[in-house]
Design an enzyme around this catalytic site. Structure first.
Site, PDB file in Angstrom:
ATOM      1  CD  GLU A   5      40.277  55.439  45.187  1.00 26.21           C
ATOM      2  OE1 GLU A   5      39.920  54.625  46.058  1.00 26.21           O
ATOM      3  OE2 GLU A   5      39.630  56.472  44.912  1.00 26.21           O
ATOM      4  CB  CYS A   8      37.709  53.211  48.985  1.00 25.17           C
ATOM      5  SG  CYS A   8      36.443  52.571  50.081  1.00 25.17           S
ATOM      6  CE  LYS A  40      22.692  58.200  41.300  1.00 27.10           C
ATOM      7  NZ  LYS A  40      23.052  57.150  40.314  1.00 27.10           N
ATOM      8  N   PRO A  41      21.081  53.875  43.294  1.00 25.41           N
ATOM      9  CG  PRO A  41      20.231  52.018  42.164  1.00 25.41           C
ATOM     10  CD  PRO A  41      19.816  53.278  42.872  1.00 25.41           C
ATOM     11  N   PRO A  48      27.649  53.074  45.414  1.00 24.36           N
ATOM     12  CG  PRO A  48      29.602  52.201  46.383  1.00 24.36           C
ATOM     13  CD  PRO A  48      28.177  52.583  46.707  1.00 24.36           C
ATOM     14  CD  GLU A  51      33.792  54.636  52.245  1.00 21.74           C
ATOM     15  OE1 GLU A  51      34.977  55.008  52.046  1.00 21.74           O
ATOM     16  OE2 GLU A  51      33.255  53.738  51.609  1.00 21.74           O
TER      17      GLU A  51
END
Length: 481
Positions: A381, A284, A177-178, A152, A250
């Protein structure tokens, strides 16, 4: 005008641009200006990366625990030696304050890599034994195979470590993969690993959401791990299901912070304000959803508002009093602003509530009080520097309100009563419960949630085990005693 940097993929140990030649603009959130380009990788690039990872796996899978440990220890040393350079890259990548990035991320990252280096040498199966006369059974733990990983934008380099370290310690190979907005630090880490590991063990492909979907759907990886939003996790799980890939998810969170009347108010205000505003609330597990008991509610709200109002944001490498930097991107800034602007009439914006008037994507430290359980700010969120406060009466109501969410990642309890703390730790439906603190993590303990917060664990031996498969070996020898 500063020269625009050209970032690249790392495939089979080589720096490569996308086969299509397409690129993405990479923007420094602290300035709002593009400072680099990165490859917009497509199917050809993803296929080349997984081909490299697949070839490398045939040798890396047979590496010994001591060899994997040595490689990870060398990686930790490289991070430590290059810390200043890496911090500069990450701060341009994310718009974070340099002093906090250096003090709060580099040290834990190095420690986490070294933890998994040690863990590689103690991972084993169940001791062998005779469970049927004439036969000996044992359990092997083996690497799963090539793994696809998606990191992320909120902690780009640290989340890359959380994925790379256990996967490598278990003997897997990786295509990482960023995020499309923050690829720079992941590339730096992969370059260091390319100097340490055999060719193709770690590969990086930059790109957007379509690149991630291509990675998930590719036939070579036997596992896909993502840290990201619940929506992204569901998309990965759905795509992985068609090929029965293992998933490690996650995802989002909405951490309840339950404050009782008997709390040490000064300590709670300091801990909650920092844990809610750190990294601009882009965490998070952030302490942004406070449930406060009625007896201390008014005083708590007033003091929390003071603490938030005194918190500084911005981007000045020389200013060590800045707690948090920029929101990652304009879309996220709009999300945060919109939630506060749509606050219901019964809510009070006690402090903050506006975008900061300066270049980049900054938002004021904000406290919104008097919210109710069905309000959007409670259900959604926020992922920004906005702390919400609700009132509760007794312990049962606190538990009911806290658990009334689709998320189940983290929570905290603030009380001077050990019995209250023990009961809440049992009753809260979250993967982590902190008591009189919020947000610290250690490499030895698992981090992961329930429900829409996903499944699988980061950190700890549990994470290492997630990156393995279990094989039963049963050998006939004929001796029946």
């Amino acid at each position: 005008m500063a020269e625009v940097k050209v970032l690249h993929n790392i495939i089979a140990g080589e720096a490569r641009q996308a086969a299509s030649g397409e690129t993405l603009e990479i923007v420094n959130p602290a300035t709002g200006q593009a400072y680099a380009t990165a490859p917009l990788s497509g199917p050809e690039d993803v296929d080349a990366a997984f081909s490299a990872a697949g070839d490398a796996f045939e040798k890396w899978r047979w590496s010994t625990p001591s060899e994997r440990q040595a490689a990870l220890l060398a990686f930790a040393d490289a991070i430590e030696a290059g810390a200043d350079e890496l911090v500069d890259i990450e701060c341009e990548n994310t718009g974070k304050p340099k002093n906090l990035t250096a003090s709060e991320e580099i040290g834990p990252m190095v420690d986490q890599v070294r933890f998994f280096a040690g863990a590689a040498r103690v991972l084993d199966g169940r001791a062998q034994g005779e469970y049927m006369r004439g036969f000996t059974s044992s359990v092997r733990r083996e690497p799963i195979g090539p793994v696809g990983q998606v990191a992320p934008w909120n902690y780009p380099m640290m989340m890359a470590i959380w994925k790379l370290a256990p996967a490598l310690a278990a003997g897997n190979t990786v295509v990482l993969k960023p995020s499309d907005t923050t690829p720079a630090s992941s590339i730096w880490l992969a370059e260091k690993l390319a100097d340490i590991l055999p060719t193709g063990v770690v590969n990086v492909v930059c790109g957007d959401r379509a690149t991630g979907a291509t990675l998930t759907a590719h036939p070579i990886p036997r596992m896909v791990s993502i840290t990201g939003s619940t929506r992204a996790g569901m998309a990965v799980a759905t795509a992985a299901a068609s090929d029965l890939k293992v998933t490690h998810l996650e995802l989002g969170g909405k951490a309840p912070v339950v404050v009782f009347d008997d709390v040490d108010l000064e300590s709670a205000i300091e801990g909650i304000s920092v844990a809610g505003l750190f990294n601009a609330g882009q965490d998070c597990t952030a302490a942004t959803r406070v449930l406060c008991q009625a007896g201390v509610y008014d005083e708590f709200v007033a003091e929390l508002a003071k603490a938030a109002a005194a918190t500084r944001t911005g981007f000045d490498p020389a200013d060590e009093d800045i707690l948090y930097g920029a929101i990652n991107n304009p879309r996220q800034l709009s999300h945060v602003s919109g939630l506060v602007e749509r606050a219901p009439s019964h809510a009070r914006v006690v402090t903050g509530g506006r975008q900061v008037d300066r270049d980049g994507y900054f938002y004021e430290p904000t406290v919104v009080a008097d919210l109710q359980q069905d309000d959007e700010l409670i259900r959604t969120e926020i992922f920004g520097p906005v702390l919400t406060v609700q009132k509760f009466g007794d312990e049962d109501e606190a538990v009911a309100l806290a658990n009334d969410t689709v998320y189940g990642l983290a929570s905290s309890v603030w009380t001077s009563n050990t019995g209250t703390a023990a009961r809440l730790a049992m009753r809260l439906d979250f993967g982590c419960v902190w008591v009189n603190t919020h947000i610290p993590l250690v490499a030895e303990m698992p981090h992961g949630g329930f429900k829409h917060s996903g499944h699988g664990k980061d950190l700890s031996m549990y994470s290492l085990e997630d990156y393995t498969r279990i094989k039963h070996v049963m050998q006939y020898h004929g001796f029946e005693g």
